[in-house]
Design a protein around this motif. Sequence first.
Motif, PDB file in Angstrom:
ATOM      1  N   UNK A 115      -3.166  -7.879 -10.278  1.00  0.00           N
ATOM      2  CA  UNK A 115      -3.189  -8.575  -9.200  1.00  0.00           C
ATOM      3  C   UNK A 115      -1.666  -8.235  -8.721  1.00  0.00           C
ATOM      4  N   UNK A 116      -1.728  -8.672  -7.217  1.00  0.00           N
ATOM      5  CA  UNK A 116      -0.369  -8.281  -6.724  1.00  0.00           C
ATOM      6  C   UNK A 116       0.726  -9.286  -7.109  1.00  0.00           C
ATOM      7  N   UNK A 117       0.375 -10.440  -7.572  1.00  0.00           N
ATOM      8  CA  UNK A 117       1.339 -11.238  -8.579  1.00  0.00           C
ATOM      9  C   UNK A 117       1.675 -10.828  -9.751  1.00  0.00           C
ATOM     10  N   UNK A 118       0.980  -9.961 -10.789  1.00  0.00           N
ATOM     11  CA  UNK A 118       1.171  -9.377 -12.048  1.00  0.00           C
ATOM     12  C   UNK A 118       2.267  -8.171 -11.569  1.00  0.00           C
ATOM     13  N   UNK A 119       1.916  -7.552 -10.578  1.00  0.00           N
ATOM     14  CA  UNK A 119       2.479  -6.335 -10.143  1.00  0.00           C
ATOM     15  C   UNK A 119       4.055  -6.704  -9.565  1.00  0.00           C
ATOM     16  N   UNK A 120       4.154  -7.750  -8.776  1.00  0.00           N
ATOM     17  CA  UNK A 120       5.304  -8.524  -8.361  1.00  0.00           C
ATOM     18  C   UNK A 120       6.189  -9.058  -9.609  1.00  0.00           C
ATOM     19  N   UNK A 192      14.292 -17.476  -7.183  1.00  0.00           N
ATOM     20  CA  UNK A 192      13.209 -17.071  -6.106  1.00  0.00           C
ATOM     21  C   UNK A 192      13.044 -15.646  -6.100  1.00  0.00           C
ATOM     22  N   UNK A 193      12.026 -14.876  -6.735  1.00  0.00           N
ATOM     23  CA  UNK A 193      11.956 -13.603  -6.316  1.00  0.00           C
ATOM     24  C   UNK A 193      10.926 -13.232  -5.192  1.00  0.00           C
ATOM     25  N   UNK A 194      11.223 -12.225  -4.249  1.00  0.00           N
ATOM     26  CA  UNK A 194      10.536 -11.692  -3.452  1.00  0.00           C
ATOM     27  C   UNK A 194      10.282 -10.312  -3.540  1.00  0.00           C
ATOM     28  N   UNK A 195       8.857  -9.966  -3.504  1.00  0.00           N
ATOM     29  CA  UNK A 195       8.494  -8.478  -3.852  1.00  0.00           C
ATOM     30  C   UNK A 195       7.733  -8.178  -2.615  1.00  0.00           C
ATOM     31  N   UNK A 196       7.877  -7.061  -1.812  1.00  0.00           N
ATOM     32  CA  UNK A 196       7.188  -6.625  -0.599  1.00  0.00           C
ATOM     33  C   UNK A 196       6.740  -5.308  -0.992  1.00  0.00           C
ATOM     34  N   UNK A 199       4.412  -1.485  -6.026  1.00  0.00           N
ATOM     35  CA  UNK A 199       3.734  -0.301  -6.293  1.00  0.00           C
ATOM     36  C   UNK A 199       3.257   0.366  -4.968  1.00  0.00           C
ATOM     37  N   UNK A 200       3.802   0.286  -3.725  1.00  0.00           N
ATOM     38  CA  UNK A 200       3.775   1.179  -2.674  1.00  0.00           C
ATOM     39  C   UNK A 200       4.982   1.758  -2.361  1.00  0.00           C
ATOM     40  N   UNK A 201       4.783   2.830  -1.571  1.00  0.00           N
ATOM     41  CA  UNK A 201       6.216   3.650  -1.330  1.00  0.00           C
ATOM     42  C   UNK A 201       7.478   2.995  -0.590  1.00  0.00           C
ATOM     43  N   UNK A 202       6.909   1.733  -0.034  1.00  0.00           N
ATOM     44  CA  UNK A 202       7.814   1.139   0.670  1.00  0.00           C
ATOM     45  C   UNK A 202       8.406  -0.444  -0.386  1.00  0.00           C
ATOM     46  N   UNK A 203       7.915  -0.205  -1.508  1.00  0.00           N
ATOM     47  CA  UNK A 203       8.374  -1.213  -2.349  1.00  0.00           C
ATOM     48  C   UNK A 203       9.802  -1.971  -2.295  1.00  0.00           C
ATOM     49  N   UNK A 204       9.800  -3.107  -2.056  1.00  0.00           N
ATOM     50  CA  UNK A 204      11.368  -3.711  -2.096  1.00  0.00           C
ATOM     51  C   UNK A 204      11.125  -5.058  -2.953  1.00  0.00           C
ATOM     52  N   UNK A 216      15.730 -14.392   3.829  1.00  0.00           N
ATOM     53  CA  UNK A 216      15.335 -12.822   3.486  1.00  0.00           C
ATOM     54  C   UNK A 216      14.158 -12.459   4.537  1.00  0.00           C
ATOM     55  N   UNK A 217      14.070 -10.949   4.187  1.00  0.00           N
ATOM     56  CA  UNK A 217      12.835 -10.306   5.013  1.00  0.00           C
ATOM     57  C   UNK A 217      11.896 -10.657   4.319  1.00  0.00           C
ATOM     58  N   UNK A 218      10.703 -11.403   4.873  1.00  0.00           N
ATOM     59  CA  UNK A 218       9.508 -11.739   4.105  1.00  0.00           C
ATOM     60  C   UNK A 218       8.363 -11.520   5.228  1.00  0.00           C
ATOM     61  N   UNK A 219       7.487 -10.907   4.807  1.00  0.00           N
ATOM     62  CA  UNK A 219       6.160 -10.653   5.668  1.00  0.00           C
ATOM     63  C   UNK A 219       5.010 -10.547   4.902  1.00  0.00           C
ATOM     64  N   UNK A 220       3.861 -10.263   5.626  1.00  0.00           N
ATOM     65  CA  UNK A 220       2.275 -10.585   5.027  1.00  0.00           C
ATOM     66  C   UNK A 220       2.116  -9.788   3.813  1.00  0.00           C
ATOM     67  N   UNK A 221       2.935  -8.693   3.511  1.00  0.00           N
ATOM     68  CA  UNK A 221       2.905  -8.110   2.328  1.00  0.00           C
ATOM     69  C   UNK A 221       3.752  -8.245   1.313  1.00  0.00           C
ATOM     70  N   UNK A 222       4.458  -9.478   1.386  1.00  0.00           N
ATOM     71  CA  UNK A 222       5.295 -10.013   0.213  1.00  0.00           C
ATOM     72  C   UNK A 222       4.490 -10.903  -0.437  1.00  0.00           C
ATOM     73  N   UNK A 223       5.352 -11.171  -1.602  1.00  0.00           N
ATOM     74  CA  UNK A 223       4.847 -12.135  -2.404  1.00  0.00           C
ATOM     75  C   UNK A 223       6.038 -12.814  -3.122  1.00  0.00           C
ATOM     76  N   UNK A 224       5.990 -14.197  -2.976  1.00  0.00           N
ATOM     77  CA  UNK A 224       7.080 -14.961  -3.165  1.00  0.00           C
ATOM     78  C   UNK A 224       7.007 -15.593  -4.381  1.00  0.00           C
TER      79      UNK A 224
END
Lengths: 251, 251
Positions: A115-120, A192-196, A199-204, A216-224
């Motif tokens: 899941x995105x959550x486990x990856x983050x 609070x962790x923010x991962x955008x 596992x992709x090339x633009x990982x932050x 912080x920069x948070x968008x629809x590909x972020x997980x908080x």
Amino acid sequence: MGKISVVGIGPGSLDDMTYRARRTIEEATTVVGYKRYVDLIAELVEGKTVLDTGMTQEIDRCRAALKAASEGETVVVISSGDAGIYGMAGLVLELLVKMDEAERPEFGGVIPGVSAMSAAAGLLGAPIMHDFVVISLSDLLTPWEIIQERAELAAQGDFVTALYNPRSNKRVGQINAVQEIFLRHRAPETPVGIVTGASRTNEAVLISTLGEFTKEDINMFSLVIIGNSKTRQVGDWMITPRGYQKREPGL
Amino acid sequence: MGKISVVGIGPGSLDDMTYRARRTIEEATTVVGYKRYVDLIAELVEGKTVLDTGMTQEIDRCRAALKAASEGETVVVISSGDAGIYGMAGLVLELLVKMDEAERPEFGGVIPGVSAMSAAAGLLGAPIMHDFVVISLSDLLTPWEIIQERAELAAQGDFVTALYNPRSNKRVGQINAVQEIFLRHRAPETPVGIVTGASRTNEAVLISTLGEFTKEDINMFSLVIIGNSKTRQVGDWMITPRGYQKREPGL
């Protein structure tokens, strides 16, 4: 009669996909998914029929997938992350069980993914570790009142809390409302962790605090991921202890 | 100086492991984990040093792993499912950050895996799909009062709820207490999925109801998923809709 499977492709990189998921995609003749996710597995879909649509055309996408399977194709419907967590598993099954038996393709199952959550969480260190809540802030299909109430209950129960769809271009204020709710129950210093784009090339990856993270920069590909009252930041890591004892013997 | 990584091996079968996890294990010289989980990946550990211990010796296991890495070995500490969900990621990091810098091995990261919950959900169809809560009923490190309060909040918020460690030989009554809490908020007909040993040779999948599920065979390798108020059982599947609208347009 063909066959349809739902596959969680994992968070992004082919490296974070399971062997079963990859094999299921390789065996398929038709791949169905949101264009951005099909692009993530581009090297696996060469030579296959690809039905890709925009983000909001999920029902059309499922219907097209079922029709192809009904006509004899071996179809995979893909979701990023795990297909059972805000993914396509439910829609495919809902539509499948409504089909006439004569037209219904074989069901190849829901193949789970990371899941995105486990990856983050992995990128942040160990922020989950204990009981947790997962909430999507998208109010497209869920009334905002329910989302708010759930955030309140999550905060109250000192649950580590993962927020999916925390912010989009059209939906910017919800994350601030959730922040306010949590600040009534947890200290502003709570990590609070923010991962955008995990596992992709633009990982932050970023660790902030409950008091500050909405800047912080948070968008629809972020997980908080909001820590619980015991979560600490140590160096580059966000760590939640596995228990509530003051001090574990031996630690 | 050696290196230490924490790897989620997935729920059981090597098929449900990611490529990154497998490669990390293959590159290691030393594999550390609970014996039952090391056995799941027996064919990957041949020729490596294996440090396996019982279920409750986790701190000793981490220390041994860090010592080996400190002495130059390439070490993986394995967890079943995802290492960040009730797994070994937290303990390894907690102990790692306390080491003297001179002794501290390189950290290879937390490699995420398919969680037990995602595996169980896939076998049940699509029981999660919407906001959810994960609670462990083990009171070894968490006071029972906190666990009970969290169950109450999860029930109140109409969250799909996954229960880890629902019952063990020594701990049998907690699951009944949780059932009672949920019955105060949800109908006895609410579907409840029970998956034991997902992705292992003894895998068992069952759909019961909130009123009846505690009569079923549930043990420490089971995962219990309680549906929300919208979850239905259709044939062999447990399906939670992705929203709260009466009827999605087009569905």
